[in-house]
Design an enzyme around this catalytic site. Sequence first.
Site, PDB file in Angstrom:
ATOM      1  N   SER A  60       0.825  -1.209   0.000  1.00  0.00           N
ATOM      2  CA  SER A  60       0.000   0.000   0.000  1.00  0.00           C
ATOM      3  C   SER A  60       0.858   1.258   0.000  1.00  0.00           C
ATOM      4  CB  SER A  60      -0.920   0.015   1.223  1.00  0.00           C
ATOM      5  OG  SER A  60      -1.686  -1.166   1.275  1.00  0.00           O
TER       6      SER A  60
HETATM    7  N1  SAH Z   1      -0.929  -4.245   3.598  1.00  0.00           N
HETATM    8  C1  SAH Z   1      -0.436  -5.051   2.518  1.00  0.00           C
HETATM    9  C2  SAH Z   1      -1.433  -4.989   1.385  1.00  0.00           C
HETATM   10  C3  SAH Z   1      -1.240  -6.038   0.378  1.00  0.00           C
HETATM   11  S1  SAH Z   1      -2.457  -6.019  -0.912  1.00  0.00           S
HETATM   12  C4  SAH Z   1       0.910  -4.515   2.074  1.00  0.00           C
HETATM   13  O1  SAH Z   1       1.120  -3.307   2.194  1.00  0.00           O
HETATM   14  O2  SAH Z   1       1.730  -5.292   1.592  1.00  0.00           O
HETATM   15  C5  SAH Z   1      -3.787  -6.861  -0.143  1.00  0.00           C
HETATM   16  C6  SAH Z   1      -3.527  -8.250   0.323  1.00  0.00           C
HETATM   17  O3  SAH Z   1      -4.775  -8.808   0.738  1.00  0.00           O
HETATM   18  C7  SAH Z   1      -2.990  -9.195  -0.751  1.00  0.00           C
HETATM   19  O4  SAH Z   1      -1.777  -9.758  -0.302  1.00  0.00           O
HETATM   20  C8  SAH Z   1      -4.095 -10.251  -0.898  1.00  0.00           C
HETATM   21  O5  SAH Z   1      -3.602 -11.547  -1.157  1.00  0.00           O
HETATM   22  C9  SAH Z   1      -4.768 -10.180   0.463  1.00  0.00           C
HETATM   23  N2  SAH Z   1      -6.141 -10.692   0.512  1.00  0.00           N
HETATM   24  C10 SAH Z   1      -7.154 -10.522  -0.375  1.00  0.00           C
HETATM   25  N3  SAH Z   1      -8.267 -11.169   0.031  1.00  0.00           N
HETATM   26  C11 SAH Z   1      -7.946 -11.773   1.224  1.00  0.00           C
HETATM   27  C12 SAH Z   1      -8.655 -12.613   2.134  1.00  0.00           C
HETATM   28  N4  SAH Z   1      -9.926 -12.973   1.931  1.00  0.00           N
HETATM   29  N5  SAH Z   1      -8.012 -13.049   3.229  1.00  0.00           N
HETATM   30  C13 SAH Z   1      -6.709 -12.718   3.476  1.00  0.00           C
HETATM   31  N6  SAH Z   1      -5.987 -11.932   2.653  1.00  0.00           N
HETATM   32  C14 SAH Z   1      -6.591 -11.470   1.531  1.00  0.00           C
END
Ligand code: SAH
Length: 210
Positions: A60
Amino acid sequence: MTSQRSRDRLVRQLRDMGIESETVLASIRSTPRHIFIDEALASRAYDNTALPIGQNQTISQPYIVARMTEALLEAGDLDKVLEIGTGCGYQTAILAQLARRVYSIERIEVLLAGARERFHTLNYRNIKAKYGDGTRGWPEHAPFQGILVSAAPAKIPDALMEQLAVGGRIIIPIGHSGGQKLLSVVRTRTGFVEKNLDPVSFVPMLKGTG
Ligand code: SAH
């Protein structure tokens, strides 16, 4: 490029953009974002942008991390926090400096493995991360004073509402890509009070594991 100076510059930018919480700014200043991304992108680690982390996912944007964390902290001191979407673990690391204990769920196994390794390297001892579908929350550790969601569902999963403590809040993006809004929802003794924060753009929340 990965120096304290570039981190200080990022913190100044976030302040200019309206982030006021000194504790949030201090944790951004002290967290090595370059450790959370691919070495090839390290020169952009302290730019205020989202960056790819593989598996079609992104770390993010620092402003969004700061904004969501600041909104979460409005609930006061945080004891237990649940995060959905560990990704590379940067937001998790920020939360770990501000809450007693952080529980984080990721549905893509290789991303979780990478994040866990970084938590170990950087010596964060109050993070518990697991592979699974975050739409179910983590009932064994509920209730949570704060829940922070980094992927956008069409509506707030019931399990997350149920696992929120009274007085706690959930910060979550809702809606389809192109038209998402960031919500802050507080649980009161009698129900839930919703506040609209910003228009945002997150990857979709998917059901099941990847
Ligand atoms: N805060 C993280 C954001 C990553 S993007 C960072 O800064 O790296 C969002 C993440 O949510 C992805 O890794 C995706 O795989 C995860 N995600 C999406 N749906 C999900 C779910 N149902 N349960 C757990 N993780 C999920």
